[in-house]
Design a protein around this motif. Structure first.
Motif, PDB file in Angstrom:
ATOM      1  N   ASP A  42      49.721  29.871  36.869  1.00 52.70           N
ATOM      2  CA  ASP A  42      48.322  29.942  36.459  1.00 52.70           C
ATOM      3  C   ASP A  42      48.120  30.809  35.223  1.00 52.70           C
ATOM      4  O   ASP A  42      47.312  30.479  34.349  1.00 52.70           O
ATOM      5  CB  ASP A  42      47.465  30.506  37.595  1.00 52.70           C
ATOM      6  N   THR A  43      48.815  31.929  35.176  1.00 50.93           N
ATOM      7  CA  THR A  43      48.556  32.922  34.127  1.00 50.93           C
ATOM      8  C   THR A  43      49.472  32.801  32.915  1.00 50.93           C
ATOM      9  O   THR A  43      49.113  33.242  31.826  1.00 50.93           O
ATOM     10  CB  THR A  43      48.700  34.340  34.695  1.00 50.93           C
ATOM     11  N   SER A  75      44.754  37.083  46.159  1.00 49.74           N
ATOM     12  CA  SER A  75      45.044  37.718  47.436  1.00 49.74           C
ATOM     13  C   SER A  75      46.255  37.049  48.067  1.00 49.74           C
ATOM     14  O   SER A  75      46.884  36.173  47.455  1.00 49.74           O
ATOM     15  CB  SER A  75      43.822  37.667  48.356  1.00 49.74           C
ATOM     16  N   ASN A  76      46.577  37.437  49.309  1.00 43.24           N
ATOM     17  CA  ASN A  76      47.870  37.045  49.867  1.00 43.24           C
ATOM     18  C   ASN A  76      47.951  35.602  50.359  1.00 43.24           C
ATOM     19  O   ASN A  76      48.862  35.265  51.105  1.00 43.24           O
ATOM     20  CB  ASN A  76      48.257  37.993  51.009  1.00 43.24           C
ATOM     21  N   ASN A  77      47.036  34.751  49.946  1.00 43.52           N
ATOM     22  CA  ASN A  77      47.203  33.317  50.223  1.00 43.52           C
ATOM     23  C   ASN A  77      47.773  32.575  49.012  1.00 43.52           C
ATOM     24  O   ASN A  77      47.841  31.352  49.018  1.00 43.52           O
ATOM     25  CB  ASN A  77      45.874  32.684  50.652  1.00 43.52           C
ATOM     26  N   THR A  78      48.177  33.329  47.975  1.00 43.51           N
ATOM     27  CA  THR A  78      48.700  32.717  46.752  1.00 43.51           C
ATOM     28  C   THR A  78      50.121  33.199  46.495  1.00 43.51           C
ATOM     29  O   THR A  78      50.391  34.404  46.487  1.00 43.51           O
ATOM     30  CB  THR A  78      47.824  33.075  45.536  1.00 43.51           C
ATOM     31  N   HIS A  79      51.041  32.262  46.268  1.00 45.28           N
ATOM     32  CA  HIS A  79      52.439  32.599  46.017  1.00 45.28           C
ATOM     33  C   HIS A  79      52.640  33.133  44.593  1.00 45.28           C
ATOM     34  O   HIS A  79      51.877  32.804  43.682  1.00 45.28           O
ATOM     35  CB  HIS A  79      53.327  31.367  46.213  1.00 45.28           C
ATOM     36  N   ILE A  80      53.700  33.925  44.428  1.00 48.57           N
ATOM     37  CA  ILE A  80      54.038  34.459  43.115  1.00 48.57           C
ATOM     38  C   ILE A  80      54.255  33.327  42.113  1.00 48.57           C
ATOM     39  O   ILE A  80      53.834  33.423  40.956  1.00 48.57           O
ATOM     40  CB  ILE A  80      55.289  35.360  43.204  1.00 48.57           C
ATOM     41  N   LYS A  81      54.902  32.256  42.540  1.00 48.89           N
ATOM     42  CA  LYS A  81      55.138  31.123  41.636  1.00 48.89           C
ATOM     43  C   LYS A  81      53.820  30.587  41.090  1.00 48.89           C
ATOM     44  O   LYS A  81      53.689  30.329  39.878  1.00 48.89           O
ATOM     45  CB  LYS A  81      55.888  30.012  42.371  1.00 48.89           C
ATOM     46  N   THR A  82      52.830  30.421  41.953  1.00 49.19           N
ATOM     47  CA  THR A  82      51.527  29.915  41.523  1.00 49.19           C
ATOM     48  C   THR A  82      50.841  30.890  40.571  1.00 49.19           C
ATOM     49  O   THR A  82      50.214  30.477  39.586  1.00 49.19           O
ATOM     50  CB  THR A  82      50.632  29.656  42.742  1.00 49.19           C
TER      51      THR A  82
END
Length: 251
Positions: free
Chosen positions: A41-42, A30-37
Protein backbone atom coordinates in the motif's frame (compact mmCIF):
# COMPACT_ATOMS: atom_id res chain seq x y z
CA UNK A 1 -13.92 -17.76 23.89
CA UNK A 2 -12.00 -17.55 27.22
CA UNK A 3 -12.49 -14.30 29.13
CA UNK A 4 -8.77 -13.47 28.78
CA UNK A 5 -9.17 -13.40 25.00
CA UNK A 6 -12.40 -11.38 25.22
CA UNK A 7 -10.70 -8.68 27.28
CA UNK A 8 -7.50 -8.82 25.24
CA UNK A 9 -9.37 -8.38 21.98
CA UNK A 10 -11.45 -5.53 23.40
CA UNK A 11 -8.33 -3.79 24.71
CA UNK A 12 -6.51 -4.10 21.38
CA UNK A 13 -9.54 -2.93 19.42
CA UNK A 14 -10.19 0.15 21.51
CA UNK A 15 -6.57 1.22 22.02
CA UNK A 16 -5.75 0.90 18.31
CA UNK A 17 -8.90 2.83 17.39
CA UNK A 18 -8.02 5.63 19.80
CA UNK A 19 -4.52 5.86 18.33
CA UNK A 20 -6.00 6.36 14.88
CA UNK A 21 -8.35 9.07 16.07
CA UNK A 22 -5.49 10.88 17.78
CA UNK A 23 -3.57 10.88 14.50
CA UNK A 24 -6.33 11.42 11.92
CA UNK A 25 -4.00 12.57 9.14
CA UNK A 26 -1.57 9.65 9.54
CA UNK A 27 -1.76 6.37 7.66
CA UNK A 28 -2.32 3.88 10.49
CA UNK A 29 -2.83 0.11 10.28
CA UNK A 30 -4.04 -2.17 13.06
CA UNK A 31 -3.41 -5.87 13.58
CA UNK A 32 -5.83 -7.05 10.88
CA UNK A 33 -3.34 -5.98 8.18
CA UNK A 34 -0.26 -7.99 7.17
CA UNK A 35 3.18 -6.44 6.76
CA UNK A 36 3.15 -7.43 3.08
CA UNK A 37 -0.05 -5.44 2.52
CA UNK A 38 1.33 -2.44 4.40
CA UNK A 39 4.42 -2.36 2.19
CA UNK A 40 2.33 -2.84 -0.97
CA UNK A 41 0.00 0.00 0.00
CA UNK A 42 2.68 2.49 1.00
CA UNK A 43 5.60 1.57 -1.26
CA UNK A 44 7.96 2.14 1.69
CA UNK A 45 9.85 -1.09 1.10
CA UNK A 46 10.27 -4.15 -1.10
CA UNK A 47 7.93 -6.78 0.30
CA UNK A 48 9.54 -9.51 -1.85
CA UNK A 49 12.48 -9.44 0.60
CA UNK A 50 10.22 -10.85 3.31
CA UNK A 51 10.02 -14.55 4.10
CA UNK A 52 6.63 -16.26 3.92
CA UNK A 53 6.33 -16.07 7.70
CA UNK A 54 7.23 -12.38 7.77
CA UNK A 55 4.68 -11.50 5.11
CA UNK A 56 1.90 -12.75 7.38
CA UNK A 57 3.04 -10.77 10.45
CA UNK A 58 0.55 -8.21 11.79
CA UNK A 59 1.83 -5.56 14.22
CA UNK A 60 -0.82 -4.23 16.60
CA UNK A 61 -0.33 -0.63 15.41
CA UNK A 62 1.73 0.50 12.42
CA UNK A 63 1.95 4.25 11.75
CA UNK A 64 3.60 4.65 8.35
CA UNK A 65 3.77 8.45 8.63
CA UNK A 66 5.39 8.62 12.07
CA UNK A 67 7.26 5.36 11.23
CA UNK A 68 6.20 3.88 14.57
CA UNK A 69 5.22 0.36 15.61
CA UNK A 70 3.34 -0.53 18.81
CA UNK A 71 2.63 -3.88 20.43
CA UNK A 72 -0.28 -3.91 22.91
CA UNK A 73 0.15 -6.15 25.95
CA UNK A 74 -1.22 -6.59 29.50
CA UNK A 75 0.60 -4.61 32.16
CA UNK A 76 2.96 -7.14 33.72
CA UNK A 77 6.58 -8.05 33.12
CA UNK A 78 5.73 -11.09 31.01
CA UNK A 79 3.61 -8.88 28.75
CA UNK A 80 6.43 -6.35 28.43
CA UNK A 81 8.96 -9.01 27.48
CA UNK A 82 6.60 -10.64 24.97
CA UNK A 83 5.84 -7.24 23.48
CA UNK A 84 9.52 -6.39 23.11
CA UNK A 85 10.24 -9.73 21.45
CA UNK A 86 7.44 -9.30 18.92
CA UNK A 87 8.34 -5.66 18.31
CA UNK A 88 11.96 -6.51 17.50
CA UNK A 89 10.85 -9.29 15.15
CA UNK A 90 8.56 -6.90 13.26
CA UNK A 91 11.14 -4.11 13.13
CA UNK A 92 13.82 -6.40 11.76
CA UNK A 93 11.47 -7.68 9.06
CA UNK A 94 10.14 -4.26 8.02
CA UNK A 95 13.43 -2.37 8.12
CA UNK A 96 15.21 -5.02 6.06
CA UNK A 97 12.93 -4.11 3.16
CA UNK A 98 13.60 -0.36 3.38
CA UNK A 99 16.61 1.06 1.58
CA UNK A 100 16.39 4.64 2.90
CA UNK A 101 17.61 4.95 6.53
CA UNK A 102 15.32 7.94 7.13
CA UNK A 103 12.28 5.76 6.37
CA UNK A 104 12.99 3.00 8.85
CA UNK A 105 10.59 2.16 11.66
CA UNK A 106 11.17 2.33 15.41
CA UNK A 107 9.18 1.64 18.56
CA UNK A 108 6.45 4.22 19.14
CA UNK A 109 6.44 6.63 22.08
CA UNK A 110 4.21 9.00 24.05
CA UNK A 111 0.98 7.03 23.78
CA UNK A 112 -1.09 6.73 26.94
CA UNK A 113 -4.64 7.28 28.09
CA UNK A 114 -7.64 5.89 29.92
CA UNK A 115 -11.32 5.34 29.30
CA UNK A 116 -14.37 4.43 31.40
CA UNK A 117 -16.96 1.79 30.50
CA UNK A 118 -20.29 1.51 32.31
CA UNK A 119 -22.70 -1.41 32.19
CA UNK A 120 -26.42 -1.01 32.30
CA UNK A 121 -28.41 -2.03 35.38
CA UNK A 122 -26.22 -0.37 37.98
CA UNK A 123 -22.96 -2.24 37.54
CA UNK A 124 -19.61 -0.86 38.59
CA UNK A 125 -17.78 1.47 36.23
CA UNK A 126 -14.75 -0.16 34.64
CA UNK A 127 -11.60 1.64 33.57
CA UNK A 128 -9.14 0.70 30.85
CA UNK A 129 -5.82 2.53 31.09
CA UNK A 130 -2.68 2.16 29.01
CA UNK A 131 0.81 3.62 28.76
CA UNK A 132 3.98 3.19 26.70
CA UNK A 133 6.80 3.19 29.24
CA UNK A 134 8.93 0.98 26.99
CA UNK A 135 9.19 2.35 23.41
CA UNK A 136 6.93 0.34 21.16
CA UNK A 137 5.23 -1.65 23.94
CA UNK A 138 1.88 -0.22 25.06
CA UNK A 139 0.65 -1.97 28.20
CA UNK A 140 -2.86 -1.89 29.58
CA UNK A 141 -4.84 -2.94 32.63
CA UNK A 142 -8.48 -3.02 33.73
CA UNK A 143 -9.76 -1.82 37.10
CA UNK A 144 -13.21 -0.91 38.38
CA UNK A 145 -14.71 1.67 40.69
CA UNK A 146 -14.64 0.81 44.39
CA UNK A 147 -18.40 1.39 44.58
CA UNK A 148 -21.30 1.99 42.22
CA UNK A 149 -21.72 5.53 40.87
CA UNK A 150 -24.56 7.26 39.05
CA UNK A 151 -22.21 9.39 36.95
CA UNK A 152 -18.83 9.03 35.29
CA UNK A 153 -17.68 12.32 36.79
CA UNK A 154 -18.32 11.07 40.32
CA UNK A 155 -16.46 7.82 39.67
CA UNK A 156 -13.54 9.60 38.04
CA UNK A 157 -13.24 12.25 40.74
CA UNK A 158 -13.33 9.65 43.51
CA UNK A 159 -10.17 8.08 42.02
CA UNK A 160 -10.81 4.87 43.93
CA UNK A 161 -10.10 2.03 41.54
CA UNK A 162 -9.66 -1.58 42.58
CA UNK A 163 -8.43 -4.75 40.93
CA UNK A 164 -11.15 -6.83 39.26
CA UNK A 165 -11.62 -10.34 40.57
CA UNK A 166 -11.28 -13.30 38.24
CA UNK A 167 -14.95 -14.09 38.85
CA UNK A 168 -15.96 -10.61 37.65
CA UNK A 169 -13.63 -10.84 34.67
CA UNK A 170 -15.16 -14.14 33.64
CA UNK A 171 -18.69 -12.82 34.09
CA UNK A 172 -18.28 -9.50 32.29
CA UNK A 173 -15.44 -10.13 29.81
CA UNK A 174 -17.82 -11.02 26.99
CA UNK A 175 -19.98 -7.98 27.70
CA UNK A 176 -16.98 -5.69 27.48
CA UNK A 177 -16.04 -7.22 24.14
CA UNK A 178 -19.59 -6.70 22.80
CA UNK A 179 -19.78 -3.09 23.93
CA UNK A 180 -16.36 -2.15 22.56
CA UNK A 181 -16.73 -4.00 19.27
CA UNK A 182 -20.19 -2.60 18.58
CA UNK A 183 -19.25 0.99 19.34
CA UNK A 184 -15.94 0.98 17.49
CA UNK A 185 -17.38 -0.83 14.46
CA UNK A 186 -20.15 1.73 14.13
CA UNK A 187 -17.74 4.66 14.44
CA UNK A 188 -15.42 3.11 11.85
CA UNK A 189 -18.34 2.66 9.48
CA UNK A 190 -19.35 6.29 9.91
CA UNK A 191 -15.73 7.38 9.47
CA UNK A 192 -15.41 5.38 6.26
CA UNK A 193 -18.50 7.04 4.84
CA UNK A 194 -17.51 10.53 5.97
CA UNK A 195 -13.77 10.21 5.44
CA UNK A 196 -13.22 11.93 8.79
CA UNK A 197 -12.21 9.44 11.47
CA UNK A 198 -10.52 12.25 13.40
CA UNK A 199 -13.85 13.72 14.39
CA UNK A 200 -14.60 10.81 16.67
CA UNK A 201 -12.57 11.17 19.85
CA UNK A 202 -9.89 12.98 21.81
CA UNK A 203 -9.38 10.77 24.85
CA UNK A 204 -8.73 12.39 28.23
CA UNK A 205 -8.80 15.88 26.84
CA UNK A 206 -11.16 18.77 26.24
CA UNK A 207 -13.30 16.80 23.78
CA UNK A 208 -12.85 13.48 25.63
CA UNK A 209 -15.29 10.73 24.63
CA UNK A 210 -18.17 13.04 23.82
CA UNK A 211 -18.78 11.88 20.25
CA UNK A 212 -18.29 8.19 20.97
CA UNK A 213 -20.65 8.34 23.91
CA UNK A 214 -23.26 10.61 22.33
CA UNK A 215 -25.08 7.84 20.47
CA UNK A 216 -24.79 5.12 23.07
CA UNK A 217 -28.00 5.93 24.94
CA UNK A 218 -30.04 5.02 21.87
CA UNK A 219 -27.79 2.07 21.07
CA UNK A 220 -27.65 0.64 24.55
CA UNK A 221 -30.79 -1.43 24.16
CA UNK A 222 -29.25 -3.23 21.20
CA UNK A 223 -26.38 -4.59 23.29
CA UNK A 224 -27.30 -7.04 26.03
CA UNK A 225 -26.96 -6.60 28.92
CA UNK A 226 -25.95 -3.11 27.86
CA UNK A 227 -23.12 -0.69 28.38
CA UNK A 228 -21.56 2.52 27.24
CA UNK A 229 -18.28 4.37 27.04
CA UNK A 230 -18.28 7.39 29.29
CA UNK A 231 -16.77 10.86 28.83
CA UNK A 232 -14.17 12.08 31.28
CA UNK A 233 -14.27 15.51 32.90
CA UNK A 234 -12.33 18.08 30.88
CA UNK A 235 -8.60 18.20 31.51
CA UNK A 236 -5.89 20.55 30.32
CA UNK A 237 -3.38 17.77 29.74
CA UNK A 238 -3.32 13.96 29.67
CA UNK A 239 -3.28 12.26 33.03
CA UNK A 240 0.04 11.03 34.38
CA UNK A 241 -1.61 8.06 36.07
CA UNK A 242 -0.88 5.37 33.44
CA UNK A 243 2.87 5.93 33.87
CA UNK A 244 2.50 4.85 37.51
CA UNK A 245 1.00 1.45 36.72
CA UNK A 246 2.69 -1.33 38.68
CA UNK A 247 4.98 -3.72 36.86
CA UNK A 248 2.56 -6.55 37.56
CA UNK A 249 -1.17 -6.04 37.76
CA UNK A 250 -2.21 -9.65 37.97
CA UNK A 251 -3.89 -9.75 34.55
Amino acid sequence: MPWELFLGNASHRLIAYIYRTRHPTNNVYSNNTHIKTILEDTGLGDWSLLSETERAMRPDITDTDALYLFEIKPHHEKGRQEGLQKLQTYLLALNRTIMTPASRFSGGRNFEGEILIQFAQGQYIWRLEWCTNTPGVTQYRWTRSHERFDSSAAAYQSNQWVEISEQELKRHGGWIAQVVEGLVERRERVATLSGAIGMAIDIVGHVAMSVLSSATSAERGATQPGGKLLPFPSKSSPTALPARLPKASGM
